[in-house]
Every structure is written in structure tokens, then in C-alpha cells.
Design an enzyme around this catalytic site. Structure first.
Site, PDB file in Angstrom:
ATOM      1  N   GLN A  56       0.846  -1.210   0.000  1.00  0.00           N
ATOM      2  CA  GLN A  56       0.000   0.000   0.000  1.00  0.00           C
ATOM      3  C   GLN A  56       0.872   1.247   0.000  1.00  0.00           C
ATOM      4  O   GLN A  56       1.528   1.537   1.006  1.00  0.00           O
ATOM      5  CB  GLN A  56      -0.882  -0.028   1.253  1.00  0.00           C
ATOM      6  CG  GLN A  56      -1.772   1.184   1.420  1.00  0.00           C
ATOM      7  CD  GLN A  56      -2.631   1.080   2.686  1.00  0.00           C
ATOM      8  OE1 GLN A  56      -2.269   0.367   3.625  1.00  0.00           O
ATOM      9  NE2 GLN A  56      -3.734   1.782   2.715  1.00  0.00           N
ATOM     10  N   GLU A  81      -9.903  -1.380   5.129  1.00  0.00           N
ATOM     11  CA  GLU A  81      -8.815  -1.655   6.070  1.00  0.00           C
ATOM     12  C   GLU A  81      -9.339  -1.673   7.501  1.00  0.00           C
ATOM     13  O   GLU A  81      -8.889  -2.431   8.334  1.00  0.00           O
ATOM     14  CB  GLU A  81      -7.716  -0.595   5.929  1.00  0.00           C
ATOM     15  CG  GLU A  81      -6.526  -0.833   6.849  1.00  0.00           C
ATOM     16  CD  GLU A  81      -5.349   0.085   6.558  1.00  0.00           C
ATOM     17  OE1 GLU A  81      -5.516   1.062   5.815  1.00  0.00           O
ATOM     18  OE2 GLU A  81      -4.264  -0.192   7.081  1.00  0.00           O
ATOM     19  N   SER A 108       4.508  -1.357   4.256  1.00  0.00           N
ATOM     20  CA  SER A 108       4.615  -2.722   4.764  1.00  0.00           C
ATOM     21  C   SER A 108       4.763  -3.708   3.615  1.00  0.00           C
ATOM     22  O   SER A 108       4.042  -3.615   2.608  1.00  0.00           O
ATOM     23  CB  SER A 108       3.369  -3.107   5.558  1.00  0.00           C
ATOM     24  OG  SER A 108       3.191  -2.262   6.650  1.00  0.00           O
ATOM     25  N   SER A 149      -4.149   6.565  13.310  1.00  0.00           N
ATOM     26  CA  SER A 149      -3.695   6.686  14.703  1.00  0.00           C
ATOM     27  C   SER A 149      -4.889   6.887  15.640  1.00  0.00           C
ATOM     28  O   SER A 149      -5.996   7.222  15.205  1.00  0.00           O
ATOM     29  CB  SER A 149      -2.727   7.863  14.836  1.00  0.00           C
ATOM     30  OG  SER A 149      -3.459   9.071  14.751  1.00  0.00           O
ATOM     31  N   GLU A 166      -5.493   9.254  17.681  1.00  0.00           N
ATOM     32  CA  GLU A 166      -6.020  10.626  17.634  1.00  0.00           C
ATOM     33  C   GLU A 166      -6.974  10.785  16.441  1.00  0.00           C
ATOM     34  O   GLU A 166      -8.022  11.422  16.553  1.00  0.00           O
ATOM     35  CB  GLU A 166      -4.871  11.644  17.517  1.00  0.00           C
ATOM     36  CG  GLU A 166      -4.026  11.798  18.773  1.00  0.00           C
ATOM     37  CD  GLU A 166      -3.034  10.650  18.975  1.00  0.00           C
ATOM     38  OE1 GLU A 166      -2.865   9.819  18.040  1.00  0.00           O
ATOM     39  OE2 GLU A 166      -2.431  10.572  20.060  1.00  0.00           O
ATOM     40  N   TYR A 200       0.623   4.692   0.279  1.00  0.00           N
ATOM     41  CA  TYR A 200      -0.093   5.914   0.660  1.00  0.00           C
ATOM     42  C   TYR A 200       0.861   6.895   1.354  1.00  0.00           C
ATOM     43  O   TYR A 200       1.118   7.984   0.879  1.00  0.00           O
ATOM     44  CB  TYR A 200      -1.233   5.596   1.637  1.00  0.00           C
ATOM     45  CG  TYR A 200      -2.535   5.109   1.040  1.00  0.00           C
ATOM     46  CD1 TYR A 200      -2.613   4.565  -0.236  1.00  0.00           C
ATOM     47  CD2 TYR A 200      -3.715   5.163   1.790  1.00  0.00           C
ATOM     48  CE1 TYR A 200      -3.812   4.106  -0.745  1.00  0.00           C
ATOM     49  CE2 TYR A 200      -4.922   4.708   1.284  1.00  0.00           C
ATOM     50  CZ  TYR A 200      -4.960   4.182   0.017  1.00  0.00           C
ATOM     51  OH  TYR A 200      -6.158   3.740  -0.461  1.00  0.00           O
ATOM     52  N   SER A 201       1.359   6.496   2.559  1.00  0.00           N
ATOM     53  CA  SER A 201       2.080   7.441   3.423  1.00  0.00           C
ATOM     54  C   SER A 201       3.365   7.934   2.779  1.00  0.00           C
ATOM     55  O   SER A 201       4.048   7.192   2.063  1.00  0.00           O
ATOM     56  CB  SER A 201       2.433   6.769   4.750  1.00  0.00           C
ATOM     57  OG  SER A 201       1.276   6.272   5.361  1.00  0.00           O
TER      58      SER A 201
HETATM   59  C1  LIG Z   1       3.627  -0.804  11.518  1.00  0.00           C
HETATM   60  C2  LIG Z   1       3.172   0.200  10.516  1.00  0.00           C
HETATM   61  C3  LIG Z   1       2.851  -0.203   9.229  1.00  0.00           C
HETATM   62  C4  LIG Z   1       2.458   0.731   8.284  1.00  0.00           C
HETATM   63  N1  LIG Z   1       2.184   0.302   7.003  1.00  0.00           N
HETATM   64  C5  LIG Z   1       1.859   1.216   6.051  1.00  0.00           C
HETATM   65  C6  LIG Z   1       1.662   0.809   4.693  1.00  0.00           C
HETATM   66  O1  LIG Z   1       1.768  -0.369   4.362  1.00  0.00           O
HETATM   67  N2  LIG Z   1       1.382   1.753   3.770  1.00  0.00           N
HETATM   68  C7  LIG Z   1       1.242   3.075   4.097  1.00  0.00           C
HETATM   69  O2  LIG Z   1       0.957   3.871   3.217  1.00  0.00           O
HETATM   70  N3  LIG Z   1       1.439   3.498   5.368  1.00  0.00           N
HETATM   71  C8  LIG Z   1       1.743   2.599   6.348  1.00  0.00           C
HETATM   72  N4  LIG Z   1       1.955   2.998   7.645  1.00  0.00           N
HETATM   73  C9  LIG Z   1       1.906   4.425   7.932  1.00  0.00           C
HETATM   74  C10 LIG Z   1       0.728   4.859   8.775  1.00  0.00           C
HETATM   75  O3  LIG Z   1      -0.436   4.886   8.011  1.00  0.00           O
HETATM   76  C11 LIG Z   1       1.099   6.244   9.343  1.00  0.00           C
HETATM   77  O4  LIG Z   1       2.169   6.062  10.228  1.00  0.00           O
HETATM   78  C12 LIG Z   1      -0.063   6.902  10.027  1.00  0.00           C
HETATM   79  O5  LIG Z   1      -1.064   7.251   9.115  1.00  0.00           O
HETATM   80  C13 LIG Z   1       0.394   8.171  10.792  1.00  0.00           C
HETATM   81  O6  LIG Z   1       1.075   9.024   9.948  1.00  0.00           O
HETATM   82  P1  LIG Z   1       2.531   9.600  10.320  1.00  0.00           P
HETATM   83  O7  LIG Z   1       3.378   8.448  10.744  1.00  0.00           O
HETATM   84  O8  LIG Z   1       2.986  10.433   9.205  1.00  0.00           O
HETATM   85  O9  LIG Z   1       2.281  10.475  11.611  1.00  0.00           O
HETATM   86  P2  LIG Z   1       1.675  11.945  11.632  1.00  0.00           P
HETATM   87  O10 LIG Z   1       0.460  12.010  10.774  1.00  0.00           O
HETATM   88  O11 LIG Z   1       2.767  12.911  11.361  1.00  0.00           O
HETATM   89  O12 LIG Z   1       1.202  12.080  13.138  1.00  0.00           O
HETATM   90  C14 LIG Z   1       2.103  12.328  14.204  1.00  0.00           C
HETATM   91  C15 LIG Z   1       1.267  12.437  15.488  1.00  0.00           C
HETATM   92  O13 LIG Z   1       0.331  13.518  15.374  1.00  0.00           O
HETATM   93  C16 LIG Z   1      -1.003  13.079  15.576  1.00  0.00           C
HETATM   94  N5  LIG Z   1      -1.913  13.790  14.675  1.00  0.00           N
HETATM   95  C17 LIG Z   1      -1.764  13.959  13.338  1.00  0.00           C
HETATM   96  N6  LIG Z   1      -2.811  14.637  12.842  1.00  0.00           N
HETATM   97  C18 LIG Z   1      -3.654  14.902  13.873  1.00  0.00           C
HETATM   98  C19 LIG Z   1      -4.902  15.558  13.987  1.00  0.00           C
HETATM   99  N7  LIG Z   1      -5.520  16.071  12.904  1.00  0.00           N
HETATM  100  N8  LIG Z   1      -5.494  15.636  15.214  1.00  0.00           N
HETATM  101  C20 LIG Z   1      -4.894  15.102  16.316  1.00  0.00           C
HETATM  102  N9  LIG Z   1      -3.676  14.478  16.263  1.00  0.00           N
HETATM  103  C21 LIG Z   1      -3.078  14.357  15.053  1.00  0.00           C
HETATM  104  C22 LIG Z   1      -0.957  11.591  15.208  1.00  0.00           C
HETATM  105  O14 LIG Z   1      -2.015  10.878  15.851  1.00  0.00           O
HETATM  106  C23 LIG Z   1       0.409  11.188  15.729  1.00  0.00           C
HETATM  107  O15 LIG Z   1       0.356  10.951  17.124  1.00  0.00           O
HETATM  108  C24 LIG Z   1       2.353   2.088   8.622  1.00  0.00           C
HETATM  109  C25 LIG Z   1       2.676   2.511   9.929  1.00  0.00           C
HETATM  110  C26 LIG Z   1       3.083   1.573  10.857  1.00  0.00           C
HETATM  111  C27 LIG Z   1       3.427   2.052  12.249  1.00  0.00           C
END
Ligand SMILES: Cc1cc2nc3c(=O)[nH]c(=O)nc-3n(C[C@H](O)[C@H](O)[C@H](O)COP(=O)(O)OP(=O)(O)OC[C@H]3O[C@@H](n4cnc5c(N)ncnc54)[C@H](O)[C@@H]3O)c2cc1C
Length: 402
Positions: free
Chosen positions: A129, A247, A164, A381, A383, A131-132
Site C-alpha cells: 500500500q 482496512e 509494509s 492513529s 487521535e 499511501y504514506s
Molecule cells: C507498523 C506500521 C505499518 C504501516 N504500514 C503502512 C503501509 O503499508 N502503507 C502506508 O501507506 N502506510 C503505512 N503505515 C503508515 C501509517 O499509516 C502512518 O504512520 C499513520 O497514518 C500516521 O502518519 P505519520 O506516521 O505520518 O504520523 P503523523 O500524521 O505525522 O502524526 C504524528 C502524530 O500527530 C497526531 N496527529 C496527526 N494529525 C492529527 C490531527 N488532525 N489531530 C490530532 N492528532 C493528530 C498523530 O495521531 C500522531 O500521534 C504504517 C505505519 C506503521 C506504524
């Protein structure tokens, strides 16, 4: 909710098949794989997943015309429960089966469906996937990876992160900006991109557990066919959100059986180590049991017959279940599991702080403790789940968006 005789019969069939299936060369795979342990027995789990497919035990929720079983929501949960109860290994094809497959069924062209669905079902092609990105996680609409048309091909440039299983994937569904200068959800497209080509570089990211199951993925002039955009070009945001609703859907419900087993093992460990006599730890173990019961009650409520859902058919039922109820469940289980990991460290006491062997050989409790930090992040997450509940269930004003 009382299970129907048909559901009971279905449960017996699944249980019997798994008992027979997990013998011989597959017996050693029991318990292999899963979050934090994806590197375990990959080849064996791939063979097992194909064996499941050949017997018709993949893609249960898909409609029969697309090669699925058209299973009801209750049957899907039963399957996942029995699967976890048998300790069957984590399936390597779940991203195809549970995310991109349902998306193609909902939005794909007949050609895309014919090209990809059979290979997903048979586990001949694995997916990841895309996305991120470094600047787009929770705020996914900030995606900056760009794709432009060059004749009959899209040319993709940008970086994805936390992808992943990208290191074993044949294909990636990539959210990319196809309209230069567009902002937020507008101008994004959902592209199907082959991973094994020049122009795609996969770099593993090592995690706290010492394993590396997610990756950075760099697209540097990577190419895919013009026809491999799902939905209309520029309408990828709608498609991407639909994938996310799959998902957060039914697949997570069966995992509670696995949690029950983990809690049972921890109670046994507490007895063995004598910590079961400690009043504080006893209290925490009892609370963990109560938390599990609360999750089970919530899952059963999600499953309770709802005439509107039933009339809409199994696929729509899955989608509906994946709404605010799924956000509540995600919040409950991710926090519960983190607390279980923390409790396990307390039950084990000082030895929990030392790896059991060189260089970094962790036991199952240490892995659980460390990997469960990720549970409140991936799949949306905590939040973000709370925002969804606040806005969709409570009708609170929308949070200011960038
Ligand atoms: C084990 C694992 C597997 C993953 N696998 C994939 C994958 O296969 N493909 C893929 O695309 N992604 C994947 N991800 C990524 C995952 O989707 C992101 O980590 C997640 O969406 C959070 O984005 P970020 O890490 O950029 O954190 P950020 O979005 O930068 O967030 C940082 C902190 O701020 C908080 N926050 C952010 N926005 C807000 C808001 N509007 N209000 C309140 N709090 C907020 C968050 O909750 C978090 O605590 C994976 C992540 C993990 C940990």
C-alpha cells in the site's frame, strides 16, 4: 446474538479443514508471522496461503462473480475466529485480499478485474500500500508523489514511507498527484504500479523489534500502464478512502481470539512466576480480562442483525461495519494490546529487560511490548480515530483542516 444453525455448520467446516490443513509440512507454521514477526517463514506462509486459496478459503467476502464466496459478515468473523483459534500463520496475501481486491471490485474496470483479481485470490501476486509519505501520514491529502502521462504510460516520481511488505510485493497501489498544481484530495489518482522494475527502490526500515517489515519506497521515473488507474484519473481520493474503509473493516474482529490466547498465556506466566499473588498485578490481569470482554461485546453488537445492512448485501455490510464502530474497536484493541505488553513486562520482572540471546533475540513478550507501540499508529492513529468518532458519531464541529 445466537448463531444460526448454518453459521454453526460453517464454523465446524472451517475448524475441521484447518485442523486437517495444519498438518505435515504446514504444522510447523502454527503461530508464524503477524505484526512484528512478518519475516518469519515467508516462503512457508506463501505456500500455505496458496493452499488456502486452492481450497477456496481466501477472499470470503468477495462476491461469487469475482471468484469469492459471498460470505455473510457473521461467516467472515467465524472464519477469522477459527483461523486465530487454530494458530494458523498470518496470511502473506492479506493486503491484496482485503484492500486492493475489494477496491477493484468496487471501482475497477472489467479489464482490471480480470487482470488482477484471480492472481490476488490465488496469491500469485502480492501487494503493498503506497499511501504514506514523509510529509503525508494522518494528513494523507498532502500526498506529493507525482505521476504524469508519457504516451501510454504513467511516469511516477516521489517517495513513500512505512510501506509494509514492499520488499516482497509484486505490485503497489500508489496514491499520486496527476494534476500538477492541484491541492489536497483534488487531482490525485490511484495507480497500480509494478514493483519489480528499474525506477523502484525499496529500502527496509529496521524497527524496535529488530525486524524490518516496512520500507521506504522511492519512485524515480517508475512506469505503469495508462489503463492502470483505478476510477477516473484525478478521482483517486474517493477510491483511496474506500480502501481505508476496507482496512478498518471486519478482518480485525477475529483477532480477539488471538488476544484471548495471549492473555491466557500471561495469566499462566503470572502463576508460574508467583506474580499472580501480587494484588496490583492481579488487579491489572483482571482489568485486561474485562477489557477483552468489552471488546467482544462491542464486536457482537457490530454483528447484530441490521435490516438495512442485510438488504444491502455482504459487501455493503462490510463497508458499513467499517465506520465509526470500527474506529471504536481500533481504539479499544490497540490500547488494550499496549497495556497487555506493559503488563507482560511487569509479570516477567527484571528479566524482561534483557534479550535472551545475541545479537537481539527477543522473546514473544518483548516483541509484543515493543511492536504494540505501533498499534496505535497504523491503520489510522488513535487521535485520528477519536476525530472520526467526534465528527461522525457525535456530530461535533469539524476540526480545522490545513
Ligand atoms: C507498523 C506500521 C505499518 C504501516 N504500514 C503502512 C503501509 O503499508 N502503507 C502506508 O501507506 N502506510 C503505512 N503505515 C503508515 C501509517 O499509516 C502512518 O504512520 C499513520 O497514518 C500516521 O502518519 P505519520 O506516521 O505520518 O504520523 P503523523 O500524521 O505525522 O502524526 C504524528 C502524530 O500527530 C497526531 N496527529 C496527526 N494529525 C492529527 C490531527 N488532525 N489531530 C490530532 N492528532 C493528530 C498523530 O495521531 C500522531 O500521534 C504504517 C505505519 C506503521 C506504524
Amino acid at each position: 446474538m445466537q448463531p444460526s444453525p448454518e453459521d454453526e455448520q460453517f464454523r465446524r467446516r472451517v475448524r475441521q479443514w484447518l485442523e486437517q490443513g495444519l498438518t505435515g509440512r504446514f504444522a510447523a507454521l502454527r503461530g508464524a508471522g503477524g505484526p512484528g514477526r512478518e519475516e518469519e517463514a515467508h516462503a512457508g506462509r506463501l505456500a500455505w496461503n496458496r493452499h488456502l486459496a486452492a481450497a477456496g478459503w481466501t477472499c470470503l467476502s468477495w462476491p461469487p462473480e469475482h471468484g469469492g464466496r459471498g460470505a455473510t459478515l457473521a461467516q467472515q468473523v467465524i472464519f477469522h475466529e477459527e483461523y486465530a483459534r487454530a494458530g494458523a500463520p498470518t496470511r502473506v496475501g492479506y493486503l491484496g485480499e482485503e484492500l486492493v481486491g475489494p477496491t477493484l471490485i468496487a471501482f475497477g474496470t472489467p479489464e482490471q478485474q480480470r487482470r488482477f483479481l484471480p492472481a490476488i485470490k490465488a496469491v500469485d501476486e502480492l501487494w503493498c500500500q503506497g499511501y504514506s509519505e514523509p510529509g503525508a501520514g494522518s494528513d494523507l491529502a498532502a500526498v506529493a508523489t507525482a505521476a504524469e502521462l508519457d504516451g501510454d504510460e504513467w511516469v511516477i516520481t516521489g517517495q513513500k514511507v512505512w510501506t509494509s511488505l514492499a520488499h516482497v510485493a509484486d505490485w503497489c497501489f500508489v496514491l499520486a498527484r496527476t494534476e500538477p498544481g492541484s491541492r489536497r484530495g483534488a487531482g490525485l489518482s490511484y495507480l497500480l504500479v509494478p514493483m519489480r522494475q528499474r525506477g523502484v527502490t525499496v529500502r527496509p526500515i529496521r524497527q524496535l523489534t529488530g525486524t524490518a517489515e516496512f520500507n521506504e519506497v522511492f519512485f524515480d521515473g517508475a512506469r505503469t500502464g495508462r489503463d492502470l488507474v483505478v476510477g477516473e484519473a484525478g478521482d483517486g481520493w474517493r477510491v483511496a478512502l474506500a480502501t481505508l474503509s476496507f482496512e478498518r473493516g471486519v478482518a480485525t474482529l477475529g483477532q480477539q481470539i488471538g488476544f484471548e490466547r495471549e492473555l491466557g498465556a500471561l495469566v499462566a506466566l503470572a502463576r508460574e512466576t508467583g506474580t499472580a499473588a501480587d494484588p496490583v498485578l492481579r488487579d491489572k490481569l483482571a482489568r485486561a480480562w474485562i477489557g477483552l470482554e468489552a471488546m467482544r461485546a462491542h464486536a457482537l453488537r457490530t454483528l447484530a442483525p441490521d435490516p438495512d445492512r442485510a438488504a444491502a448485501g455482504p459487501q455493503a455490510a462490510s463497508t458499513q461495519a467499517a465506520s465509526t464502530e470500527a474506529s471504536v474497536l481500533k481504539l479499544l484493541w490497540s490500547r488494550w494490546r499496549q497495556e497487555l505488553g506493559e503488563l507482560a513486562m511487569e509479570v516477567r520482572g527484571a528479566p524482561s529487560m534483557v534479550a535472551r540471546g545475541e545479537p537481539y533475540d527477543l522473546d514473544d513478550w518483548q516483541r509484543l511490548f515493543l511492536f504494540s507501540r505501533a498499534d496505535t499508529i497504523y491503520g489510522g492513529s488513535s487521535e485520528i480515530q477519536r476525530n472520526i468518532i467526534a465528527e461522525r458519531a457525535l456530530g461535533l464541529p469539524r476540526q480545522a483542516r490545513p
